[in-house]
Design an enzyme around this catalytic site. Structure first.
Site, PDB file in Angstrom:
ATOM      1  N   THR A   1      33.488  31.604  32.808  1.00 20.76           N
ATOM      2  CA  THR A   1      34.811  31.497  32.225  1.00 20.76           C
ATOM      3  C   THR A   1      34.876  30.049  31.748  1.00 20.76           C
ATOM      4  O   THR A   1      33.963  29.272  32.026  1.00 20.76           O
ATOM      5  CB  THR A   1      35.833  31.836  33.327  1.00 20.76           C
ATOM      6  OG1 THR A   1      35.653  33.196  33.671  1.00 20.76           O
ATOM      7  CG2 THR A   1      37.259  31.544  32.978  1.00 20.76           C
TER       8      THR A   1
ATOM      9  N   ASP B   1      36.829  43.509  36.341  1.00 20.21           N
ATOM     10  CA  ASP B   1      37.789  42.858  37.248  1.00 20.21           C
ATOM     11  C   ASP B   1      38.792  43.853  37.834  1.00 20.21           C
ATOM     12  O   ASP B   1      39.609  43.476  38.686  1.00 20.21           O
ATOM     13  CB  ASP B   1      38.527  41.722  36.532  1.00 20.21           C
ATOM     14  CG  ASP B   1      37.738  40.413  36.579  1.00 20.21           C
ATOM     15  OD1 ASP B   1      36.679  40.377  37.238  1.00 20.21           O
ATOM     16  OD2 ASP B   1      38.173  39.429  35.967  1.00 20.21           O
TER      17      ASP B   1
ATOM     18  N   SER C   1      43.222  38.822  37.703  1.00 20.49           N
ATOM     19  CA  SER C   1      42.379  37.671  37.394  1.00 20.49           C
ATOM     20  C   SER C   1      42.541  36.595  38.458  1.00 20.49           C
ATOM     21  O   SER C   1      43.533  36.564  39.189  1.00 20.49           O
ATOM     22  CB  SER C   1      42.803  37.088  36.043  1.00 20.49           C
ATOM     23  OG  SER C   1      42.126  35.878  35.793  1.00 20.49           O
ATOM     24  N   SER C   2      41.548  35.717  38.518  1.00 14.10           N
ATOM     25  CA  SER C   2      41.660  34.529  39.374  1.00 14.10           C
ATOM     26  C   SER C   2      41.905  33.266  38.558  1.00 14.10           C
ATOM     27  O   SER C   2      41.986  32.173  39.124  1.00 14.10           O
ATOM     28  CB  SER C   2      40.367  34.334  40.169  1.00 14.10           C
ATOM     29  OG  SER C   2      40.137  35.436  40.992  1.00 14.10           O
TER      30      SER C   2
ATOM     31  N   GLY D   1      34.885  30.156  37.306  1.00 12.62           N
ATOM     32  CA  GLY D   1      34.191  30.422  38.576  1.00 12.62           C
ATOM     33  C   GLY D   1      34.669  31.655  39.311  1.00 12.62           C
ATOM     34  O   GLY D   1      34.597  31.688  40.546  1.00 12.62           O
ATOM     35  N   GLY D   2      35.181  32.675  38.606  1.00 11.71           N
ATOM     36  CA  GLY D   2      35.612  33.902  39.295  1.00 11.71           C
ATOM     37  C   GLY D   2      36.616  33.567  40.383  1.00 11.71           C
ATOM     38  O   GLY D   2      37.502  32.732  40.195  1.00 11.71           O
TER      39      GLY D   2
END
Ligand code: GLY
Length: 586
Positions: A394, A436, A465-466, A486-487
């Site tokens: 990302t 996701d 989402s994170s 970074g997820g």
């Protein structure tokens, strides 16, 4: 106070090398990981300073584009949109027009807004769409197929933000990306290497091989990389705005590729896509105000929840990355990630108790369950899962302009180069964001799947989402613009940059460079960046009952801070991303 020249050497760490990574008049420095745990520290270069504005991104050319727009009289939203389009050309692993993301804007008067341009599920999506014909969960369908592609949101988000809050004509902010794609740019070693891996790894997608190679031969560093199909698509977006992507030729090409590959997205899905303006999540921590992204991102809620819990402890006195500090962070992370998994999803579809999750009263209740000396008392991680790989692909960028408008953007294709599918004739990559969504309701497995109900695929729902684009303020003044890829590690990376500023008085480059850690409730592992702790600290954590893994790097937290004394904009590119750069506007 926010800005200090003081060098922080994290507790019990020994300073080692000073490596320089210079780009466009900026420097960023990260210490070398030691082969032995605990013999490495970070010694940071000074942040990049500028009087008026600053753009920091994972690609120095894209940061330069943002600066050009500031120089041309654009504001931070104009510069952010121009930077975002430029990243779609110069940072193809994550910069995108075929993905989605979030933008948090803080205006000079302290008001704020958030633009949600997260991908959504197509109209024909359903909760069991990631099962194969035998009814078994298929990782390939979920993550590596045309069914893994969500309806893209980036162009809609940029168009909405720029129309509402930009100053320059739309064409002016898109034009630099059109030029970069059409005229090309010289490849760095890092980008040439990553494109070569895609060219060699995905022969099943001829349009992808064509887009990222020179007639099938990988490009070498130093060669000029041109993207004529992408330039034509960006030119349609420049001429027609939102509709240049969601209707007409671009939409037709995208829908044709979906039909060819068995995907679900139709021209009707594209025509219905809308970015949404939302109210940012707000929190406070020791006199600082935090602005974050609401659902469908879990990031804003989780960061505020963890800060509320941690406010009850004297973290500063514990010492940066000491065992006691890491234990307290870990227990807060367990709780926030447990609640994230079970309660947070797209608020347009699921009732998310956001107010309670971000309240000080709830944090106090949670704190009561934490044992200050024993791991896991707060939220036992009683399902054993492997620690999933979290892609760093990302990307986050931060912008501040001369008036103090601040923009924090994190956007993504999900994994590096997303689905790896380039739309033939249109030259852009499609995301694999449907990955996701949870795989199947109720399916929680030892292979790492969590099957909680709220975040399952439904028509037009946005996947959880994170991504955590964030802004920090104090006493009505802008302090910092922060975010990371970074997820799921994103949330914890942003938390730690904030704590590094507030608790450890680090300047912004030190706060970005300092080694980070991650725990996400399931599995029960603390992962700490290589070189981030001493062997003694690991022993102390293990004695408390933690399982510790020391490896890898976490995030690329391109951030900006305001010097509270001079008002200068201090840019901190994260050298974990080799082509990152800060471009200051004087
Ligand atoms: N795909 C990464 C995220 O949205 O958190």
């Amino acid at each position: 106070m926010p800005v200090s020249g003081r060098r922080i050497v994290p507790q019990r760490l020994i300073p080692l090398a000073l490596l320089t990574a210079a780009a466009i008049g900026c420097q960023s420095t990260v210490g070398t990981p030691s082969p032995a745990i605990g013999l490495t520290a970070v010694v940071s270069a000074p942040p990049v300073r500028a009087d008026r504005g600053m753009v920091v991104s994972s690609n120095f050319r894209a940061s330069q584009v943002g600066r050009e727009i500031l120089r041309a009289g654009g504001n931070a939203v104009d510069a952010a949109v121009a930077t975002g389009f430029a990243l779609a050309v110069t940072h193809p692993s994550a910069g995108n027009i075929g993905g989605g993301g979030f933008m948090v804007v803080r205006f000079p008067d302290g008001n704020a807004t958030a633009i949600d341009f997260r991908e959504k599920a197509p109209l024909s999506a359903h909760a069991r769409m990631f099962l194969d014909q035998a009814g078994e969960y298929s990782r390939a369908i979920h993550h590596n197929s045309h069914l893994a592609v969500g309806v893209p949101g980036t162009v809609a988000g940029f168009a909405k933000a720029q129309a509402a809050y930009g100053k320059l004509p739309w064409e002016r902010v898109v034009e630099p990306a059109v030029d970069l794609a059409g005229e090309g740019f010289v490849l760095t070693r890092s980008l040439a290497g990553s494109m070569a891996r895609i060219v060699e790894g995905y022969p099943q997608y001829p349009a992808t091989v064509a887009a990222f190679s020179n007639g099938g031969v990988p490009f070498a560093a130093g060669e000029v990389f041109r993207q004529p199909d992408l330039a034509a698509t960006l030119a349609r977006i420049m001429r027609h705005g939102h509709d240049g992507f969601y209707r007409g030729e671009t939409a037709r090409l995208l829908a044709a590729e979906m039909r060819r590959g068995g995907g679900m997205i139709t021209e009707a899905d594209l025509a219905r896509y809308e970015a949404k303006e939302r109210t940012p999540v707000r929190g406070t921590y020791r006199g600082y105000d935090i602005l974050g992204m609401p659902p469908p991102s879990s990031g804003g809620i989780a960061v505020v929840q963890m800060l509320n819990i941690l406010e009850g402890y004297d973290l500063g006195a514990m010492g940066h990355n000491s065992a006691e500090y890491i234990h307290h962070l870990t227990e807060a992370m367990r709780l926030a990630f447990r609640d994230r998994a079970s309660l947070v999803a797209d608020m347009d579809f699921v009732d998310v108790p956001a107010e309670r999750l971000t309240s000080k009263a709830y944090a106090a209740e949670l704190r009561d369950g934490i044992d200050v000396a024993r791991a896991g008392a707060s939220a036992p991680s009683d399902v054993e899962l492997p620690l999933p790989y979290e892609s760093q692909e990302t990307t986050h960028f931060s912008v501040v302009d001369a008036d103090g408008m601040a923009v924090s953007v994190t956007y993504t294709l999900e994994q590096g180069y997303g689905s790896k599918i380039v739309v033939p004739g249109a030259g852009f990559l499609l995301n694999n964001e449907m990955g996701d969504f949870n795989a199947n309701p109720g399916l929680t497995t030892v292979d790492g799947l969590i099957g909680t109900e709220p975040n399952t695929a439904r028509p037009e729902q946005r996947m959880l989402s994170s991504m955590t684009p964030s802004i920090l303020a104090r006493d009505g003044e802008l302090v910092a613009v922060i975010g990371s890829p970074g997820g799921r590690t994103i949330i914890n990376s942003v938390l730690q940059v904030i704590l590094n500023i507030v608790e450890f008085d680090m300047n912004i480059q030190e706060a970005v460079d300092a080694k980070r850690l991650h725990h996400q409730w399931l599995p029960d592992r603390i992962r700490i960046e290589a070189g981030g702790v001493t062997a003694q600290t690991v022993r102390e954590l293990t004695d408390m009952g933690h399982t510790v893994v020391v490896r890898g790097s976490q995030g690329r937290a391109n951030s900006i801070m305001i010097d509270a004394r001079t008002g200068e904009r201090l840019g901190a590119p994260d050298a974990r991303a080799p082509d990152s750069g800060a471009a200051g506007h004087n």
